[in-house]
Design a protein around this motif. Structure first.
Motif, PDB file in Angstrom:
ATOM      1  N   HIS A  79       0.825  -1.209   0.000  1.00 56.15           N
ATOM      2  CA  HIS A  79       0.000   0.000   0.000  1.00 56.15           C
ATOM      3  C   HIS A  79       0.862   1.264   0.000  1.00 56.15           C
ATOM      4  CE1 HIS A  79      -3.863  -2.004   0.181  1.00 56.15           C
ATOM      5  NE2 HIS A  79      -3.356  -2.832   1.102  1.00 56.15           N
ATOM      6  N   ARG A  80       1.996   1.204   0.673  1.00 50.38           N
ATOM      7  CA  ARG A  80       2.912   2.342   0.600  1.00 50.38           C
ATOM      8  C   ARG A  80       3.450   2.499  -0.826  1.00 50.38           C
ATOM      9  NH1 ARG A  80       4.389   7.298   0.889  1.00 50.38           N
ATOM     10  NH2 ARG A  80       6.644   7.633   1.177  1.00 50.38           N
ATOM     11  N   PHE A  81       3.732   1.378  -1.494  1.00 48.73           N
ATOM     12  CA  PHE A  81       4.215   1.454  -2.873  1.00 48.73           C
ATOM     13  C   PHE A  81       3.144   2.046  -3.777  1.00 48.73           C
ATOM     14  CE2 PHE A  81       5.465  -0.374  -7.035  1.00 48.73           C
ATOM     15  CZ  PHE A  81       6.758   0.132  -7.093  1.00 48.73           C
ATOM     16  N   ARG A  82       1.906   1.733  -3.503  1.00 47.29           N
ATOM     17  CA  ARG A  82       0.819   2.344  -4.277  1.00 47.29           C
ATOM     18  C   ARG A  82       0.797   3.861  -4.066  1.00 47.29           C
ATOM     19  NH1 ARG A  82      -3.644   2.680  -6.962  1.00 47.29           N
ATOM     20  NH2 ARG A  82      -5.411   3.824  -6.118  1.00 47.29           N
ATOM     21  N   GLU A  83       1.043   4.292  -2.820  1.00 46.63           N
ATOM     22  CA  GLU A  83       1.111   5.737  -2.568  1.00 46.63           C
ATOM     23  C   GLU A  83       2.230   6.384  -3.381  1.00 46.63           C
ATOM     24  OE1 GLU A  83       1.653   6.262   1.581  1.00 46.63           O
ATOM     25  OE2 GLU A  83      -0.392   5.659   2.125  1.00 46.63           O
ATOM     26  N   LEU A  84       3.355   5.681  -3.516  1.00 47.65           N
ATOM     27  CA  LEU A  84       4.502   6.237  -4.232  1.00 47.65           C
ATOM     28  C   LEU A  84       4.278   6.278  -5.737  1.00 47.65           C
ATOM     29  CD1 LEU A  84       7.419   4.455  -2.313  1.00 47.65           C
ATOM     30  CD2 LEU A  84       6.811   6.877  -2.185  1.00 47.65           C
ATOM     31  N   THR A  85       3.517   5.320  -6.264  1.00 48.86           N
ATOM     32  CA  THR A  85       3.419   5.159  -7.719  1.00 48.86           C
ATOM     33  C   THR A  85       2.023   5.409  -8.281  1.00 48.86           C
ATOM     34  OG1 THR A  85       2.905   2.788  -7.562  1.00 48.86           O
ATOM     35  CG2 THR A  85       5.241   3.413  -7.632  1.00 48.86           C
ATOM     36  N   GLY A  86       0.984   5.267  -7.451  1.00 45.13           N
ATOM     37  CA  GLY A  86      -0.383   5.386  -7.940  1.00 45.13           C
ATOM     38  C   GLY A  86      -0.856   4.190  -8.730  1.00 45.13           C
ATOM     39  N   ALA A  87      -0.064   3.117  -8.788  1.00 49.34           N
ATOM     40  CA  ALA A  87      -0.396   1.963  -9.632  1.00 49.34           C
ATOM     41  C   ALA A  87      -1.408   1.042  -8.951  1.00 49.34           C
ATOM     42  CB  ALA A  87       0.867   1.177  -9.960  1.00 49.34           C
ATOM     43  N   PRO A  88      -2.267   0.396  -9.732  1.00 55.86           N
ATOM     44  CA  PRO A  88      -3.194  -0.582  -9.171  1.00 55.86           C
ATOM     45  C   PRO A  88      -2.434  -1.742  -8.514  1.00 55.86           C
ATOM     46  CG  PRO A  88      -3.783  -0.043 -11.440  1.00 55.86           C
ATOM     47  CD  PRO A  88      -2.442   0.553 -11.197  1.00 55.86           C
ATOM     48  N   LEU A  89      -3.032  -2.322  -7.477  1.00 60.13           N
ATOM     49  CA  LEU A  89      -2.529  -3.551  -6.861  1.00 60.13           C
ATOM     50  C   LEU A  89      -3.376  -4.710  -7.370  1.00 60.13           C
ATOM     51  CD1 LEU A  89      -2.058  -2.518  -3.102  1.00 60.13           C
ATOM     52  CD2 LEU A  89      -0.310  -2.667  -4.881  1.00 60.13           C
ATOM     53  N   LEU A  90      -2.705  -5.737  -7.872  1.00 66.73           N
ATOM     54  CA  LEU A  90      -3.395  -6.885  -8.457  1.00 66.73           C
ATOM     55  C   LEU A  90      -2.944  -8.165  -7.763  1.00 66.73           C
ATOM     56  CD1 LEU A  90      -2.955  -5.971 -12.240  1.00 66.73           C
ATOM     57  CD2 LEU A  90      -4.726  -5.184 -10.645  1.00 66.73           C
ATOM     58  N   ALA A  91      -3.896  -8.984  -7.332  1.00 69.19           N
ATOM     59  CA  ALA A  91      -3.589 -10.219  -6.627  1.00 69.19           C
ATOM     60  C   ALA A  91      -4.717 -11.209  -6.868  1.00 69.19           C
ATOM     61  CB  ALA A  91      -3.418  -9.963  -5.134  1.00 69.19           C
ATOM     62  N   ARG A  92      -4.458 -12.483  -6.585  1.00 62.92           N
ATOM     63  CA  ARG A  92      -5.531 -13.462  -6.729  1.00 62.92           C
ATOM     64  C   ARG A  92      -6.574 -13.300  -5.630  1.00 62.92           C
ATOM     65  NH1 ARG A  92      -7.039 -14.068 -10.444  1.00 62.92           N
ATOM     66  NH2 ARG A  92      -5.499 -15.308 -11.573  1.00 62.92           N
ATOM     67  N   ASP A  93      -6.148 -12.907  -4.431  1.00 59.48           N
ATOM     68  CA  ASP A  93      -7.081 -12.639  -3.356  1.00 59.48           C
ATOM     69  C   ASP A  93      -7.684 -11.255  -3.564  1.00 59.48           C
ATOM     70  OD1 ASP A  93      -8.424 -12.103  -1.006  1.00 59.48           O
ATOM     71  OD2 ASP A  93      -6.792 -12.735   0.317  1.00 59.48           O
ATOM     72  N   PRO A  94      -8.996 -11.156  -3.809  1.00 55.92           N
ATOM     73  CA  PRO A  94      -9.603  -9.844  -4.075  1.00 55.92           C
ATOM     74  C   PRO A  94      -9.382  -8.832  -2.953  1.00 55.92           C
ATOM     75  CG  PRO A  94     -11.143 -11.619  -4.594  1.00 55.92           C
ATOM     76  CD  PRO A  94      -9.975 -12.254  -3.888  1.00 55.92           C
ATOM     77  N   ALA A  95      -9.156  -9.316  -1.736  1.00 56.58           N
ATOM     78  CA  ALA A  95      -8.955  -8.402  -0.618  1.00 56.58           C
ATOM     79  C   ALA A  95      -7.712  -7.546  -0.793  1.00 56.58           C
ATOM     80  CB  ALA A  95      -8.868  -9.194   0.695  1.00 56.58           C
ATOM     81  N   TRP A  96      -6.770  -8.006  -1.607  1.00 56.66           N
ATOM     82  CA  TRP A  96      -5.530  -7.267  -1.837  1.00 56.66           C
ATOM     83  C   TRP A  96      -5.594  -6.377  -3.070  1.00 56.66           C
ATOM     84  CZ3 TRP A  96      -1.558  -6.257   1.175  1.00 56.66           C
ATOM     85  CH2 TRP A  96      -1.344  -7.068   2.305  1.00 56.66           C
ATOM     86  N   CYS A  97      -6.658  -6.484  -3.852  1.00 58.96           N
ATOM     87  CA  CYS A  97      -6.737  -5.727  -5.106  1.00 58.96           C
ATOM     88  C   CYS A  97      -7.212  -4.297  -4.848  1.00 58.96           C
ATOM     89  CB  CYS A  97      -7.692  -6.404  -6.081  1.00 58.96           C
ATOM     90  SG  CYS A  97      -7.102  -7.994  -6.695  1.00 58.96           S
ATOM     91  N   VAL A  98      -6.571  -3.356  -5.532  1.00 60.82           N
ATOM     92  CA  VAL A  98      -6.972  -1.956  -5.485  1.00 60.82           C
ATOM     93  C   VAL A  98      -6.967  -1.423  -6.921  1.00 60.82           C
ATOM     94  CG1 VAL A  98      -6.484   0.353  -4.607  1.00 60.82           C
ATOM     95  CG2 VAL A  98      -5.944  -1.647  -3.190  1.00 60.82           C
ATOM     96  N   ASP A  99      -8.128  -0.955  -7.367  1.00 60.64           N
ATOM     97  CA  ASP A  99      -8.259  -0.332  -8.700  1.00 60.64           C
ATOM     98  C   ASP A  99      -7.936  -1.283  -9.849  1.00 60.64           C
ATOM     99  OD1 ASP A  99      -9.063   2.032  -7.587  1.00 60.64           O
ATOM    100  OD2 ASP A  99      -7.099   2.997  -7.711  1.00 60.64           O
ATOM    101  N   GLY A 100      -8.238  -2.558  -9.685  1.00 56.77           N
ATOM    102  CA  GLY A 100      -8.017  -3.492 -10.771  1.00 56.77           C
ATOM    103  C   GLY A 100      -8.162  -4.924 -10.307  1.00 56.77           C
ATOM    104  N   ALA A 101      -8.079  -5.831 -11.243  1.00 55.89           N
ATOM    105  CA  ALA A 101      -8.162  -7.261 -10.945  1.00 55.89           C
ATOM    106  C   ALA A 101      -7.096  -7.991 -11.742  1.00 55.89           C
ATOM    107  CB  ALA A 101      -9.548  -7.808 -11.295  1.00 55.89           C
ATOM    108  N   LEU A 102      -6.543  -9.034 -11.141  1.00 53.49           N
ATOM    109  CA  LEU A 102      -5.533  -9.843 -11.823  1.00 53.49           C
ATOM    110  C   LEU A 102      -6.183 -10.613 -12.969  1.00 53.49           C
ATOM    111  CD1 LEU A 102      -2.474 -10.612 -11.260  1.00 53.49           C
ATOM    112  CD2 LEU A 102      -3.378 -12.711 -10.243  1.00 53.49           C
ATOM    113  N   PRO A 103      -5.500 -10.745 -14.116  1.00 52.71           N
ATOM    114  CA  PRO A 103      -6.045 -11.608 -15.173  1.00 52.71           C
ATOM    115  C   PRO A 103      -6.344 -13.012 -14.636  1.00 52.71           C
ATOM    116  CG  PRO A 103      -4.193 -10.345 -16.015  1.00 52.71           C
ATOM    117  CD  PRO A 103      -4.243 -10.092 -14.530  1.00 52.71           C
ATOM    118  N   THR A 104      -7.320 -13.658 -15.233  1.00 52.90           N
ATOM    119  CA  THR A 104      -7.683 -15.005 -14.802  1.00 52.90           C
ATOM    120  C   THR A 104      -6.563 -15.998 -15.120  1.00 52.90           C
ATOM    121  OG1 THR A 104      -8.790 -15.402 -16.911  1.00 52.90           O
ATOM    122  CG2 THR A 104     -10.147 -14.588 -15.084  1.00 52.90           C
TER     123      THR A 104
END
Length: 258
Positions: A79-104
């Motif tokens: 989450h700190r890295f997201r603050e630094l870059t503004g990039a979406p976080l993508l993971a298989r666990d939806p709880a970790w996703c921010v502003d996007g979803a990991l490809p299937t």
């Protein structure tokens, strides 16, 4: 914090976090993949400001941050890295996703540059994934903790599942070919991903045989098994070994019940 010494494709850089330990080996490896649309960062790593800043500086504009699994040494700084870059976080666990979803599973990122394909590899954790990158010359497996550059992976009961892990290793064997580089979450880059995966499969079955032998000799608990099977292993990792043995015992129970 050092770059990996082994040769890498021009579009890939490895930056190691300064968090060495019995479970993290030399530290957590963060990978920066350059595409024509911006960088994809695999595992920003722990919450170490110096590391996160170094990764952000090396990456430049980041279009996505991919988490191979939920463990804190890979996600603590997400989450700190997201603050630094503004990039979406993508993971298989939806709880970790921010502003996007990991490809299937089996799908690719729609980005120009190396083809990046997601392979679901549950076992080490229920949400573990790997990424296979291919530019027509290089093939690279970003393996998170599913396959390490040195030693073997903990499959920690109850989130870790040995049956799923063995299935994931077999899937990875078919997903990579000769000459595929292994870029693990911990440890050095390896030149032969398929060979390392094959060795992992053999090792797991050898461990299962050792667990069976320990049980036949009178071991009754996971701790009993650890004291026999892991007698020559640093006791600092015995708690993790005990969780792995619990996963092995569950696997053997499930197999016996089929």
């Amino acid at each position: 914090m050092t770059d990996a010494p082994s040769p890498l494709p021009a579009w890939c850089r490895s930056i190691r976090a300064d968090n060495p330990g019995p479970m993290t080996l030399d530290g957590t490896n963060t990978y920066v993949i350059s595409t024509d649309a911006g960088a994809v960062v695999v595992d920003p790593g722990p919450a170490i400001e110096e590391h996160l800043s170094a990764v952000a500086a090396a990456a430049g504009p980041v279009v996505a941050t991919v988490l191979t699994h939920r463990h804190d040494d890979h996600t603590g700084g997400a989450h700190r890295f997201r603050e630094l870059t503004g990039a979406p976080l993508l993971a298989r666990d939806p709880a970790w996703c921010v502003d996007g979803a990991l490809p299937t599973d089996g799908a690719t990122f729609e980005l120009p540059g190396p083809r990046l394909r997601v392979v679901d590899t549950p076992g080490h954790t229920s949400d573990s994934i790997c990424v296979v990158a291919d530019d027509g010359t290089w093939t690279v497996l970003f393996s998170g903790d599913t396959v390490l550059g040195r030693g073997t992976t903990v499959v920690a009961h109850p989130d870790g599942d040995l049956g799923a892990y063995l299935d994931s290793l077999r899937r990875l064997e078919t997903a990579v070919g000769p000459g595929c580089l292994l870029l693990p979450g911990h440890g050095p880059v390896r030149d032969d991903a398929a060979g390392v995966i094959g060795d992992y499969i053999v090792h797991r079955h050898q461990r299962l045989d050792e667990v069976r032998s320990a049980l036949a000799a009178g071991a009754r608990t996971a701790r009993d098994v650890v004291e026999v099977v892991y007698a020559d292993v640093d006791r600092a990792v015995w708690p993790a070994a005990e969780l792995t043995v619990r996963a092995a015992l569950e696997y053997l129970d499930d197999s016996a019940g089929r």
